[in-house]
Design an enzyme around this catalytic site. Structure first.
Site, PDB file in Angstrom:
ATOM      1  N   CYS A 198      -3.394   8.326   3.567  1.00  0.00           N
ATOM      2  CA  CYS A 198      -3.046   7.881   2.207  1.00  0.00           C
ATOM      3  C   CYS A 198      -4.237   8.034   1.276  1.00  0.00           C
ATOM      4  O   CYS A 198      -4.085   8.099   0.067  1.00  0.00           O
ATOM      5  CB  CYS A 198      -2.607   6.433   2.253  1.00  0.00           C
ATOM      6  SG  CYS A 198      -3.767   5.404   3.140  1.00  0.00           S
TER       7      CYS A 198
ATOM      8  N   GLU B 226       0.882  -1.169   0.000  1.00  0.00           N
ATOM      9  CA  GLU B 226       0.000   0.000   0.000  1.00  0.00           C
ATOM     10  C   GLU B 226       0.913   1.210   0.000  1.00  0.00           C
ATOM     11  O   GLU B 226       1.568   1.486   1.003  1.00  0.00           O
ATOM     12  CB  GLU B 226      -0.885   0.024   1.252  1.00  0.00           C
ATOM     13  CG  GLU B 226      -1.766  -1.198   1.435  1.00  0.00           C
ATOM     14  CD  GLU B 226      -2.946  -1.228   0.482  1.00  0.00           C
ATOM     15  OE1 GLU B 226      -3.275  -0.182  -0.098  1.00  0.00           O
ATOM     16  OE2 GLU B 226      -3.526  -2.319   0.306  1.00  0.00           O
TER      17      GLU B 226
HETATM   18  P1  NAP Z   1       8.252   5.008   4.697  1.00  0.00           P
HETATM   19  O1  NAP Z   1       9.335   5.946   4.998  1.00  0.00           O
HETATM   20  O2  NAP Z   1       8.304   4.245   3.434  1.00  0.00           O
HETATM   21  O3  NAP Z   1       8.195   4.029   5.950  1.00  0.00           O
HETATM   22  C1  NAP Z   1       7.249   3.008   6.039  1.00  0.00           C
HETATM   23  C2  NAP Z   1       7.793   1.872   6.881  1.00  0.00           C
HETATM   24  O4  NAP Z   1       8.891   1.250   6.210  1.00  0.00           O
HETATM   25  C3  NAP Z   1       8.338   2.320   8.229  1.00  0.00           C
HETATM   26  O5  NAP Z   1       8.003   1.354   9.187  1.00  0.00           O
HETATM   27  C4  NAP Z   1       9.834   2.365   7.996  1.00  0.00           C
HETATM   28  O6  NAP Z   1      10.576   2.223   9.160  1.00  0.00           O
HETATM   29  C5  NAP Z   1      10.008   1.169   7.093  1.00  0.00           C
HETATM   30  N1  NAP Z   1      11.223   1.172   6.299  1.00  0.00           N
HETATM   31  C6  NAP Z   1      11.985   2.239   5.929  1.00  0.00           C
HETATM   32  N2  NAP Z   1      13.017   1.815   5.166  1.00  0.00           N
HETATM   33  C7  NAP Z   1      12.912   0.470   5.074  1.00  0.00           C
HETATM   34  C8  NAP Z   1      13.681  -0.543   4.422  1.00  0.00           C
HETATM   35  N3  NAP Z   1      14.764  -0.256   3.717  1.00  0.00           N
HETATM   36  N4  NAP Z   1      13.271  -1.830   4.537  1.00  0.00           N
HETATM   37  C9  NAP Z   1      12.171  -2.143   5.236  1.00  0.00           C
HETATM   38  N5  NAP Z   1      11.398  -1.215   5.870  1.00  0.00           N
HETATM   39  C10 NAP Z   1      11.765   0.056   5.783  1.00  0.00           C
HETATM   40  O7  NAP Z   1       6.834   5.693   4.691  1.00  0.00           O
HETATM   41  P2  NAP Z   1       6.263   6.730   5.764  1.00  0.00           P
HETATM   42  O8  NAP Z   1       6.965   8.000   5.512  1.00  0.00           O
HETATM   43  O9  NAP Z   1       6.244   6.135   7.118  1.00  0.00           O
HETATM   44  O10 NAP Z   1       4.737   6.815   5.332  1.00  0.00           O
HETATM   45  C11 NAP Z   1       4.215   7.807   4.495  1.00  0.00           C
HETATM   46  C12 NAP Z   1       3.834   7.219   3.169  1.00  0.00           C
HETATM   47  O11 NAP Z   1       3.018   6.081   3.349  1.00  0.00           O
HETATM   48  C13 NAP Z   1       3.018   8.167   2.309  1.00  0.00           C
HETATM   49  O12 NAP Z   1       3.562   8.202   1.026  1.00  0.00           O
HETATM   50  C14 NAP Z   1       1.636   7.549   2.259  1.00  0.00           C
HETATM   51  O13 NAP Z   1       0.925   7.784   1.078  1.00  0.00           O
HETATM   52  C15 NAP Z   1       1.920   6.114   2.452  1.00  0.00           C
HETATM   53  N6  NAP Z   1       0.771   5.473   3.064  1.00  0.00           N
HETATM   54  C16 NAP Z   1       0.033   4.605   2.341  1.00  0.00           C
HETATM   55  C17 NAP Z   1      -1.058   3.999   2.906  1.00  0.00           C
HETATM   56  C18 NAP Z   1      -1.895   3.029   2.140  1.00  0.00           C
HETATM   57  O14 NAP Z   1      -2.647   2.315   2.770  1.00  0.00           O
HETATM   58  N7  NAP Z   1      -1.793   2.972   0.858  1.00  0.00           N
HETATM   59  C19 NAP Z   1      -1.387   4.256   4.232  1.00  0.00           C
HETATM   60  C20 NAP Z   1      -0.610   5.151   4.948  1.00  0.00           C
HETATM   61  C21 NAP Z   1       0.471   5.748   4.346  1.00  0.00           C
HETATM   62  P3  NAP Z   1      11.151   3.519   9.931  1.00  0.00           P
HETATM   63  O15 NAP Z   1       9.987   4.315  10.346  1.00  0.00           O
HETATM   64  O16 NAP Z   1      11.896   2.933  11.063  1.00  0.00           O
HETATM   65  O17 NAP Z   1      12.020   4.226   8.941  1.00  0.00           O
END
Ligand code: NAP
Length: 525
Positions: A298, A259
C-alpha cells in the site's frame, strides 16, 4: 486424490470448522490448491461475547508490563516456527524469500518493539494523559485525564498482501492495551495468518479469548460489534466505504480505523542533476519499491515526480535497472520478483495497466522476457512496467487509479509548486519520499506535504546507507494517511495504544487523584 484440507477457525476458545466447501486457497505460481477456509455456520455472537468477556477481563487483569511479556513470548513462538511461515508464504503468496521476510520478520520486529515499549510502561493498569489541571481557585479540586483500555473486542479485517505483518502490527498494540483480538484475514492468503494464530494458541501464551481467527467470508462480523468494540480495516477504498457506512459504525459509534489505497509519490529536488547522488538514490528507491512484493504494498511508489529536464534520464536509469529483474517462480534462486497473490489480482493489474495506458506512455515493459520456471498461462506473474507522462497536469486517471502491482508512472514538473500540487492530487496518501542533498529543501517539502501524507520519507546522501526505505512501515513511526488513504493512524510507537483506550477525565479531590495516579503511568508517546 487427497482432499484439500480445511483450516479450522479459532473462536470462543475452541477450534471450529466452518460448514460447506468454503473457498480454496491456491498457489499463485503453480495454480495448485493448498487449503480451504470457511466461516459459514460459526456462532459469531458466542465468539465475540467470549472474546469480550473472558479475553478482555483476563487481559485487563494484567499490567502493561505483564502484557508486554506476553508479546515477548509470542515473538519466541513465531521465531521458532519461521521456516514453516516461509514455506507457507512461498506456496500461498508466491513471494521470494526476501519479500516473505518483509511480512514475516517485519511482524516479529514489530511485536518485539511493542514488547520493549510495553515493558517500560511498568506495572500500571491505566495511562495518565497529561498533567492535572486545577478546576477551582482552591487547588483541592482538579482534573486528570486518563486512558483506560476499552471493554470490547478489536476486530481486524485485513488485506491480502501482508498476512503476517498485517495481523501483528495491529495485534501488538491491541494486546498490549489489554484488548482481545479477532482477526479476519483476506481469504486469498489467510493460511499464514491462521497458522501463526494456531502456533500462538497451541503454545498457551495468551488467556482464553484473547486471540481468535475467522477465515473465509466476512459475512456477519461487523454486525457483532457494539459501542465499546473497535474495528481496524485494511483494504480497498470500496470495502472501506461499506465498513464506514455499516450500522455498527454509523449508529453504534464503533471506533473505526481505515487504511485504504494510496497513490504515493517520490519527489526529486528540482536542483538535482542526472547522475548526482539524489538522482541515483531516487532511481534505486523507485526500482526497489516497484519490485518488492511485486509492487503489492500500500506504501509503494506509484507516481515519480522529476524536473522536466531529467525526465528522459530518469526513465532510462529506472528502465535499465528494471530490465535486470527476473520474474517467476520464487523457488528458483535466480528469480528476483515472484508472483501476485492470485490470478484475480493478475487480471486486475493487467486491466489497471491498460487503464493507465489510456493516458500514459510506456517507458519500460518487462513482459517480453520469459518467466523463470513458471507457466504464463497459469502463474500470477506480472513483469514491471514503467509508464510516463510529460504533461501530468493534464492527466486524470494517473492521479486516481492505484494499480496494485509492479507499476509506477514517471511525471515531469516545471516548478516545485506544480510538483506539490500534482502530488496533492492523490487526495491524501500514506507516504511521499523526497530525494535531495539539501536539508532546507527537505524541510520545506515535509512542511508542504505533511497535511496530505502520513509520512514524508527523506532520502539524502547522509542517510542513504541507514534509511529504512520509502515503503517500509516501521513501528516507531506513523502509518496511515488522510483522505483517500483512509484517514487512519496506526503504529507511531505508543501512539498506537490510543485507538484501544478510551480517554476520560476524573474531576475530583487531590486525594482521589493521588489514588488514581498510583495505578497509572504517564502516557508519553
Ligand atoms: P479488499 O477487497 O477491500 O479486502 C480487504 C478485506 O476486507 C478482506 O479481508 C476481505 O475479505 C474483506 N471484505 C471484503 N468485503 C467485505 C465486506 N463487505 N465487509 C467486510 N469485509 C469485507 O482489499 P484487498 O483487495 O484485499 O487489498 C488490496 C487493497 O488494500 C489495495 O487497494 C491496497 O492499497 C489496500 N491496502 C492498504 C494498506 C494500508 O495500510 N493502507 C495495506 C495493504 C493494502 P475477503 O478476502 O474474504 O474478500
Amino acid at each position: 486424490m487427497t482432499p484439500t484440507p480445511l483450516l479450522p477457525n479459532f473462536l470462543a476458545g475452541r477450534w471450529q470448522d466452518g460448514t460447506g466447501h468454503g473457498a480454496t486457497l491456491l498457489d499463485p505460481v503453480l495454480g495448485t490448491p493448498l487449503v480451504r477456509v470457511s466461516s459459514a455456520g460459526l456462532d459469531l455472537a458466542e465468539g465475540f461475547a467470549f472474546a469480550r468477556e473472558q479475553g478482555g477481563a483476563a487481559l485487563r487483569a494484567l499490567t502493561y508490563q505483564q502484557r508486554a511479556a506476553l508479546l515477548g513470548d509470542i515473538v519466541k513462538v513465531l521465531q521458532a516456527n519461521r521456516d514453516a511461515y516461509y514455506a507457507i508464504a512461498t506456496a500461498n503468496c508466491g513471494t521470494t524469500t526476501k519479500d516473505s521476510a518483509v511480512d514475516i520478520d517485519g511482524a516479529i520486529f514489530t511485536l518485539g518493539y511493542y514488547a520493549k515499549q510495553g515493558e517500560a510502561l511498568g506495572d500500571a493498569k491505566l495511562l495518565l494523559d497529561g498533567e492535572r489541571i486545577r478546576m477551582a481557585k482552591d487547588p483541592v479540586f482538579q482534573t486528570q485525564h486518563i486512558l483506560s483500555p476499552t471493554r470490547g473486542v478489536a476486530l481486524f479485517i485485513n488485506a491480502f498482501n501482508f498476512p503476517s505483518w498485517g495481523l501483528w502490527e495491529k495485534a501488538a498494540p491491541a494486546l498490549l492495551s489489554g484488548v482481545p483480538v479477532i482477526i479476519k484475514p483476506a481469504t486469498a492468503t489467510a493460511w499464514l495468518t491462521q497458522r501463526m494464530v494456531k502456533d500462538v494458541v497451541d503454545a498457551g501464551i495468551l488467556p482464553a479469548g484473547a486471540l481468535s481467527v475467522v477465515c473465509g467470508s466476512s459475512a456477519g462480523l461487523m454486525d457483532q460489534l457494539g459501542p465499546f468494540d473497535v474495528v481496524s480495516f485494511t483494504g480497498s477504498a470500496e470495502t472501506a466505504r461499506i465498513i464506514r457506512s455499516h450500522p455498527a459504525v454509523a449508529q453504534r459509534s464503533v471506533r473505526c480505523n481505515i487504511e485504504a489505497d494510496s497513490l504515493n509519490s517520490a519527489l526529486l529536488d528540482p536542483a538535482a542533476a542526472a547522475g548526482d547522488e539524489a538522482f541515483n538514490l531516487l532511481v534505486s528507491e523507485v526500482v526497489r519499491e516497484m519490485t518488492v512484493k511485486s509492487g503489492q504494498k500500500c506504501t509503494a511508489i506509484r507516481r515519480i515526480f522529476v524536473p522536466r529536464a531529467l525526465y528522459d534520464a530518469t526513465a532510462q536509469a529506472i528502465a535499465a535497472k528494471l530490465g535486470k529483474t527476473t520474474v517467476g517462480n520464487p523457488r528458483n534462486e535466480t528469480t528476483r520478483m515472484g508472483a501476485l497473490v492470485s490470478r484475480e489480482q493478475f487480471d486486475s493489474v493487467l486491466a489497471g495497466i491498460a487503464h493507465l495506458k489510456t493516458e500514459a506512455e510506456v517507458l519500460f515493459d518487462g513482459s517480453s522476457a520469459a518467466l523463470v520456471d513458471a507457466d504464463p498461462a497459469v502463474a500470477a506473474c506480472v513483469a514491471p512496467v514503467l509508464l510516463g507522462h510529460r504533461q501530468p497536469a493534464q492527466a486524470k486517471v494517473l492521479h486516481e487509479v492505484e494499480v496494485f502491482g509492479p507499476v509506477a508512472t514517471l511525471m515531469a514538473f516545471d516548478s516545485l509548486e506544480q510538483a506539490l500540487e500534482l502530488i496533492r492530487r492523490g487526495e491524501g496518501s500514506l507516504v511521499a519520499s523526497v530525494y535531495s542533498s539539501d536539508p532546507a529543501f527537505i524541510a520545506l517539502a515535509a512542511a508542504e506535504l505533511g497535511s496530505s501524507h502520513g509520512r514524508v520519507h527523506a532520502i539524502s546522501p547522509d542517510v542513504a546507507a541507514v534509511q529504512s526505505g520509502h515503503g517500509n512501515v516501521m513501528p516507531m513511526s506513523l502509518h496511515g494517511g488522510p483522505g483517500r488513504a483512509g484517514g487512519g493512524e496506526e503504529l507511531g510507537g505508543l501512539r498506537a495504544l490510543g485507538f484501544y483506550h478510551r480517554r476520560s477525565a476524573l474531576q475530583g479531590s487531590t486525594a482521589a487523584l493521588d489514588v488514581l495516579a498510583a495505578s497509572g503511568t504517564p502516557f508519553k508517546p
